[in-house]
Design a protein around this motif. Structure first.
Motif, short mmCIF file in Angstrom:
data_model
loop_
_atom_site.label_atom_id
_atom_site.label_comp_id
_atom_site.label_asym_id
_atom_site.label_seq_id
_atom_site.Cartn_x
_atom_site.Cartn_y
_atom_site.Cartn_z
N GLU A 19 0.84 -1.20 0.00
CA GLU A 19 0.00 0.00 0.00
C GLU A 19 0.88 1.25 0.00
O GLU A 19 0.57 2.24 -0.65
N LYS A 20 1.97 1.18 0.77
CA LYS A 20 2.98 2.24 0.82
C LYS A 20 4.28 1.61 1.31
O LYS A 20 4.26 0.55 1.96
N THR B 195 9.45 1.52 -5.49
CA THR B 195 8.03 1.62 -5.14
C THR B 195 7.71 0.92 -3.83
O THR B 195 6.59 1.03 -3.33
#
Length: 872
Positions: free
Chosen positions: A69-70, A92
């Motif tokens: 998600e993060k 990422t």
């Protein structure tokens, strides 16, 4: 299937063998029931994994990609605690890891985790040949004579270079592929110069080495760089950007296709390509070897979903009708030679991560039995994608069915990559152009088709095929040239973010060429074609350094030799490239490129010794060399230190005119203040200006000061042995603290040990590891500056013991071979240790060992740092 990424895993939901497989409909019905009952955490798992776990068909270590998600700083540690080996962490936050099957559900429950999927797989665009074993690659020996690609003559690059005197100087050409295992051997043979390989990105395999040899043969004056595209798809995207931002590459070329690259949208890899193009780089990519409609070699079909009103077997959902006429045909036949695990990908026109329309893919044999299937759940946050593989045994009667399980009819693409749709059993094959996909089809990228430079591909693509074409060597390409029958066709229809049709491929270049790399003799496929085209672009930039991508494309379009059929076509693009025509069109001019060299330092005032010390003055004899193709005029050199206690005079001097290949020197004076810190190096910033687009150049040199001491102080790692994770960019790191030392005049690093041997798992050596050719060792100073000590050398040899890395050693460690094992003695490091001495030695030094290939493991056990100070 040759070229499939090493990260590949088998499909976990395959039908069971034997009697249990007699009723595949019941098996699939049971699987669909399981899918409907998945928990929220299980829905984070790819359905193949989730269902496989429910059916207890997943065991051992499973290669997965973990989307987040993060970014989560604790994710790696948590994965390691459940027994996972983390291969790579992308910018990422996405993680490639080998996770115990028993821990997959646990990982899916973590809040930071968005999705857990089988590791994305990839292929290169090489055709023919085979992948060598580690042992075979380690046994590669240097060729007795230089090997030059026949593409140099076929593209008339030799003529173009001779006419224009442009060689690639000023341009940096960089490749992405599987790996560069034979890089050291190629360099030792004189086939390649220095190559800027991104740290820990040497990869595994040798296609990259072969591509680099083509780039160098075509544009011998250009700088070279490399990074692997095979660590993961997210790492591939990171490396594309890093080659531009960190390595300064002007032209980037790759030959890789990931199966999860959408044909209908520019996904993460394509976005990275767009990023570097926007930053001014030129990007080239292989169009692929997936066949084309004109040659009857395609395994591609795309169309709007057309409901047949029928199901296949007893499976839920409506099958697509391939026949546009009155007959209903729910099966697409595959040729009997589309075996050996041909990947079959189904994509439909929905945005990535937003598929709510659920499609499934089934593969049947001639008896109507399901051989394989792909029926992931698409319920709103998934990719519109299914993937299965043909069986290795092949056989006649194989046929595919596309089923809309739920949702609306959509445009879709069905592709048997390296396979062929072929009429069989009374069923016609329905084939459409457009198999080229993914980042190669980015609008402003250069997608390259293939035509042979010399001899024909030495085998039929499938039995009964017409002869493969030959090339013009020792002549050059003409408009009569035929392309390779396997080269992929376009166009590429894209739907997101808006609908457009992209004319791909763009141009055609040579394959079937010679390299010195074992297994790439000759080198066929659009893998070989793309670097030939990229190198021609490098020659354009060398002769016109300010040329834009649009201007290079204009020159290519204006001079490409149109191949049949007339005009632009979706098999060869605008035609085959000729370097002589391109450089004539652009008016290529040889450019000067003047670079400063390390200065010679002579103390002129002081205490009479040879050492530059506080309060003393030295003469700096500073040479500069014109490494370019053209004569440099108006050469001026400016030197500065940025330190008021170290002053250089004069600040600037004229060096006049310098012809190509000539070195000229001038003298400067360096004065140190009486309170200059003892042992602190003087950093010289040298700026060279001259008439030309490549001006100015800037270089940095570090000048030692103080009289080096004679006694060294040793600092050793005192911790427990640290395992080296297999095939991981994270590696094993040990820390050596240093305090109260100050500046050092010299640093040496040793991998210790008490008893040296080649025993696997030995506890008496400094580093035990089978196949040390997998390893890269890096020493990092407290300042953050690093030096690679060794990089992927030693082949099958085991263990490093009592190895000393010293800048003054006579032999470079990169020259070791497996027969030298166990590796011992004093060696020059891959990168000089002197670069670590510009700052104080106090603080934590770290030594990291990464493993760049699978299967072999080991441990960092005993290492030491040796620092020498100054006479006070």
């Amino acid at each position: 299937m040759a070229g499939v990424a090493a990260a590949a895993i088998t499909m976990v939901c395959a039908l069971p063998s034997g009697a249990a497989a007699a009723d595949p409909a019941k098996q699939i019905e049971a699987l669909q029931q399981i899918k409907r009952s998945l928990s929220p955490a299980e829905r984070k798992l790819d359905s193949r994994l989730a269902v496989g776990l429910r059916r207890q068909q997943v065991s051992g270590m499973t290669e997965v990609d973990i989307a987040v998600e993060k970014p989560d700083a604790d994710l790696v540690e948590r994965l390691q605690k459940v027994g996972a080996t983390v291969r790579n962490v992308a910018s990422t936050g996405e993680v490639r890891a080998a996770v115990p099957a028993s821990a997959l559900r646990t990982v899916a429950t973590w809040g930071a985790v968005a999705k857990v999927e089988p590791a994305a797989q990839a292929i290169t665009a090489r055709i023919g040949g085979r992948t060598l074993s580690k042992e075979e690659r380690a046994a590669i020996t240097a060729a007795a004579a230089a090997v030059v690609s026949e593409g140099v003559r076929a593209h008339a690059a030799d003529t173009a270079r001779e006419t224009t005197k442009v060689t690639g100087v000023g341009a940096k050409l960089c490749a992405l592929s599987d790996g560069v295992d034979s890089l050291a051997a190629s360099q030792a043979a004189g086939e390649l110069p220095d190559v800027d390989v991104l740290p820990d990105q040497a990869g595994e395999g040798d296609e990259g080495t072969a591509m680099l040899e083509i780039l160098h043969d075509m544009a011998p004056g250009a700088e070279l760089g490399f990074a692997s595209a095979f660590i993961s798809d997210a790492s591939f995207a990171d490396n594309i950007r890093a080659l531009r931002t960190d390595a300064g590459c002007d032209v980037i070329v790759d030959d890789v296709l990931y199966f999860n690259e959408s044909p209908f949208e520019d996904g993460p890899i394509a976005q990275a390509v767009k990023n570097v193009i926007a930053d001014g780089a030129l990007y080239f990519s292989s169009a692929g070897n997936e066949g084309n409609v004109l040659d009857g070699t395609s395994g591609n079909y795309e169309n709007d979903f057309r409901g047949s009103g029928r199901s296949v077997g007893k499976f839920a959902g409506e099958a697509h009708d391939f026949d546009p006429g009155e007959p209903v045909q729910v099966f697409e036949p595959i040729s009997p030679d589309s075996d050996d695990g041909v990947p079959v990908a189904l994509w439909w026109a929905k945005a990535l991560g937003a598929a709510a329309d659920d499609y499934d893919l089934y593969l049947f044999d001639g008896a109507g039995t399901v051989v394989d299937f792909a029926q992931d759940v698409q319920d709103g946050d998934d990719d519109p994608y299914e993937l299965l593989f043909t069986p290795t045994f092949g056989g006649s009667g194989l046929r595919l069915a596309v089923v809309r399980f739920s949702g609306a009819p959509k445009y879709f693409q069905l592709s048997a990559l390296r396979g062929r749709f072929e009429a069989a059993g009374g069923l016609p094959a329905w084939v459409t152009p457009g198999v080229t996909r993914g980042h190669s089809a980015v609008a402003d990228a250069f997608s390259i088709a293939a035509a042979p430079a010399a001899t024909a591909l030495p085998f039929d693509l499938e039995p009964g095929d017409p002869p493969n074409p030959t090339g013009p060597f020792p002549g050059s390409f003409t408009s009569a040239q035929l392309p390779e029958r396997f080269t992929s066709d376009g166009p590429r229809r894209v739907f997101f973010p808006s609908e457009e049709v992209r004319a791909k491929p763009d141009f055609t270049a040579a394959d079937g060429v010679s390299t010195s790399v074992e297994g790439f003799q000759p080198f066929f496929g659009t893998s070989a074609a793309a670097p030939h085209a990229a190198a021609i672009a490098g020659l354009v930039l060398s002769g016109n350094p300010s040329a834009s991508g649009a201007e290079v494309r204009e020159a290519f379009n204006a001079t490409a030799l149109d191949l049949t059929p007339a005009g632009y076509d979706n098999r060869t693009g605008a035609g085959v490239l000729r370097a002589d025509g391109v450089l004539s069109y652009t008016g290529a001019t040889p450019q000067p490129l003047v670079r400063a060299q390390a200065p010679d330092v002579t103390v002129t005032t002081g205490d009479g010794d040879a050492f530059l010390e506080p309060g003393e003055t030295a003469r700096l004899r500073l040479p500069v060399t014109n490494v370019g193709d053209g004569t440099a005029t108006g050469v001026s050199v400016t030197v500065s230190t940025g330190d008021a206690k170290a002053v250089v005079t004069p600040r600037s001097q004229s060096y006049g005119e310098i012809a190509p290949g000539i070195t000229r020197s001038q003298d400067f004076t360096l004065r140190l203040a009486s309170d200059y810190p003892l042992g602190q190096r003087v950093v010289l910033n040298v700026r060279v200006t001259f008439a030309g687009v490549l001006s100015p150049t800037a270089d940095r040199f570090s000048i030692p000061t103080g009289q080096p001491g004679t006694e060294a102080k040793r600092f050793s790692y005192a911790g427990t042995p640290v395992p080296i994770p297999d095939a991981s960019t994270l590696g094993a790191t040990v820390t050596i603290p240093v305090s109260g030392f100050g500046y050092a005049s010299k640093v040496r690093f040793s991998i210790d040990g008490t008893t040296c041997n080649t025993t696997v798992g030995s506890t008496t050596v400094g580093i035990d590891h089978s196949f040390t050719g997998d390893l890269t060792g890096t020493l990092t100073a407290p300042s953050g500056v690093s030096a690679r000590l060794f990089q992927r050398v030693g082949g099958t040899g085991n263990n490093l013991c009592q190895v000393v890395f010293d800048d003054t050693a006579a032999r470079g460690f990169q020259s070791v071979v497996a027969a030298n094992a166990p590796f011992t003695g004093t060696w020059k490091p891959f990168e000089p240790l002197s670069g670590l001495l510009d700052a104080s030695a106090d603080g934590d030094w770290t030594f990291t060992v990464t493993d760049g290939a699978r299967l072999d493991t080991g441990t960092v056990r005993a290492v030491s740092l040796e620092l020498t100070g100054f006479v006070r």
